[in-house]
Design a protein around this motif. Structure first.
Motif: not given
Length: 165
Positions: A17-19, A34-39, A50-57
């Protein structure tokens, strides 16, 4: 001391499901810049988180999280991949950033990390130590003068321990 190998019984790091969710949502996050960091997907009875982590410079702020949340919500409404109720959270990885991929582990080399294994090793699942680096698909961590070699697929959760120097 020499490396202590940990043998892998688990062959899948992310649940199916995560994949599925990552494959569905990552293009929307990256399209927004944004960078998709993980979930993290945590099913809890009839509801889920559902927790989504995003990142950016330049870092992430509340407006960035809201923007991604709106876009991801629209995709989830159309595709409907989650049965039942769920709560969506969008966040930056923060100072105690979770580590999901071998590349993220490699980038965090030298940091102190806490990790939890999927199964017990030497009677424990939790380890805290200095991340020495990676070897192929394995994470090398120094704990109490012992180097351990953990296959990334055996790691349930890992986070950088923040430093306040």
């Amino acid at each position: 001391m020499g490396l202590v190998p940990i043998f892998c019984w688990w062959v899948i790091n992310l649940s199916a499901k995560s994949r599925q969710l990552q494959e569905l949502l990552e293009p929307s996050v990256t399209a927004l810049g944004y960078e998709f960091w993980g979930l993290e997907y945590l099913a809890q009875g009839h509801s889920a988180l559902l927790r989504i982590y995003i990142d950016a410079e330049q870092g992430i702020n509340v407006d960035d999280c809201a923007r991604v949340s709106r876009q991801v919500s629209a995709v989830l409404d159309v595709e409907d991949p989650i049965t039942g109720e769920y709560r969506l959270e969008v966040s930056s990885p923060g100072m105690d950033r979770p580590l999901f991929t071998i590349a993220q582990f490699a980038a965090a080399a030298g940091e102190t990390i806490k990790l939890k294994l999927r199964m017990n090793y030497e009677g424990r699942r939790n380890f805290k130590g200095r991340l020495v680096g990676v070897e192929e698909e394995d994470v090398v961590i120094l704990v109490d003068d012992h180097e351990y070699l953990f296959p990334v697929v055996d790691i349930e959760k890992a986070n950088v321990v923040p430093r306040f120097d």
